[in-house]
Design a protein around this motif. Structure first.
Motif, PDB file in Angstrom:
ATOM      1  N   GLU A  47     -16.298  -5.593   8.517  1.00  0.00           N
ATOM      2  CA  GLU A  47     -15.714  -6.653   9.353  1.00  0.00           C
ATOM      3  C   GLU A  47     -14.206  -6.732   9.151  1.00  0.00           C
ATOM      4  O   GLU A  47     -13.447  -6.903  10.099  1.00  0.00           O
ATOM      5  CB  GLU A  47     -16.373  -7.992   9.030  1.00  0.00           C
ATOM      6  N   GLU A  97     -20.310  -4.290   1.656  1.00  0.00           N
ATOM      7  CA  GLU A  97     -20.137  -3.320   2.737  1.00  0.00           C
ATOM      8  C   GLU A  97     -19.944  -4.027   4.076  1.00  0.00           C
ATOM      9  O   GLU A  97     -19.100  -3.626   4.886  1.00  0.00           O
ATOM     10  CB  GLU A  97     -21.336  -2.375   2.786  1.00  0.00           C
ATOM     11  N   ALA A  98     -20.702  -5.102   4.318  1.00  0.00           N
ATOM     12  CA  ALA A  98     -20.560  -5.849   5.575  1.00  0.00           C
ATOM     13  C   ALA A  98     -19.177  -6.488   5.675  1.00  0.00           C
ATOM     14  O   ALA A  98     -18.540  -6.454   6.738  1.00  0.00           O
ATOM     15  CB  ALA A  98     -21.647  -6.916   5.677  1.00  0.00           C
ATOM     16  N   ASN A 137     -23.342  -7.743  -0.147  1.00  0.00           N
ATOM     17  CA  ASN A 137     -22.565  -8.170   1.026  1.00  0.00           C
ATOM     18  C   ASN A 137     -21.222  -7.458   1.149  1.00  0.00           C
ATOM     19  O   ASN A 137     -20.506  -7.664   2.122  1.00  0.00           O
ATOM     20  CB  ASN A 137     -22.327  -9.682   0.977  1.00  0.00           C
TER      21      ASN A 137
END
Length: 189
Positions: free
Chosen positions: A94, A89-90, A87
């Motif tokens: 964001e 990279e996401a 998670n």
């Protein structure tokens, strides 16, 4: 070796969001609320320019920035802890899209190596488990065939007397159950 790997992995689980110098204190507070509400973020830590300078000084004792007669070059930042490596990279993307964030850094190289190692280990485990299942199946078939072959005379006599197949099978099933439970109990002790 292993301790260095785990330290690097811990750093890779962090996302560092560096803020613009002109971001107001109110915007910083609002940004912190936004970051805390983001999915997959487990911890949000604000790091001021002064804290960053102090941490840099603790890690690099040979360099003394106060002797260089220069302004503090470090930006204000947020350090985000993420729940899973997949998670990161996401969360970084964001976070980078938020207003007032100048840049985002996360241990992308370490993360990619970590995920690659995990994929290799998962593949090795799947192949090993598959082979163990095949070997177990083959061993059980051979043991049953040898057991039937060793008792072929008894089985033939039972058939000649008129015993049903289930009457012939029950002693083998009970014997297998007994030896299986005995072996499992011995393995647990």
């Amino acid at each position: 070796g292993a301790a260095l790997f785990w330290n690097k992995l811990g750093e890779a689980m962090e996302v560092h969001a560096y803020l613009d110098d002109d971001v107001s204190a109110i915007a910083i507070t609002q940004m912190e609320d936004t970051l805390r509400q983001m999915p997959h973020v487990t911890r949000v830590e604000y790091r001021s320019k002064e804290d960053a300078m102090r941490i840099f000084g603790e890690k690099n004792k040979a360099i003394n920035l106060t002797d260089l007669n220069m302004d503090n070059p470090f930006p204000n930042s947020y350090v985000l802890k993420v729940d899973r490596p997949t998670n990161i990279e996401a969360v970084a993307l964001e976070t980078g899209s938020l207003p007032g964030v100048e840049s985002v850094r996360f241990g992308q190289e370490i993360l990619q190596r970590y995920i690659k190692v995990l994929m290799i280990l998962a593949g090795i485990c799947i192949v090993t488990i598959t082979l163990l299942i095949l070997f177990t199946y083959s061993s059980i078939n051979n043991i049953i065939a040898l057991s039937i072959y060793a008792r072929r005379a008894e089985i033939r006599i039972m058939q000649l007397v008129g015993a049903t197949w289930w009457f012939i099978r029950w002693p083998f099933l009970f014997e297998g159950l007994f030896f299986g439970l005995t072996g499992a109990t011995a393995a647990l002790c």
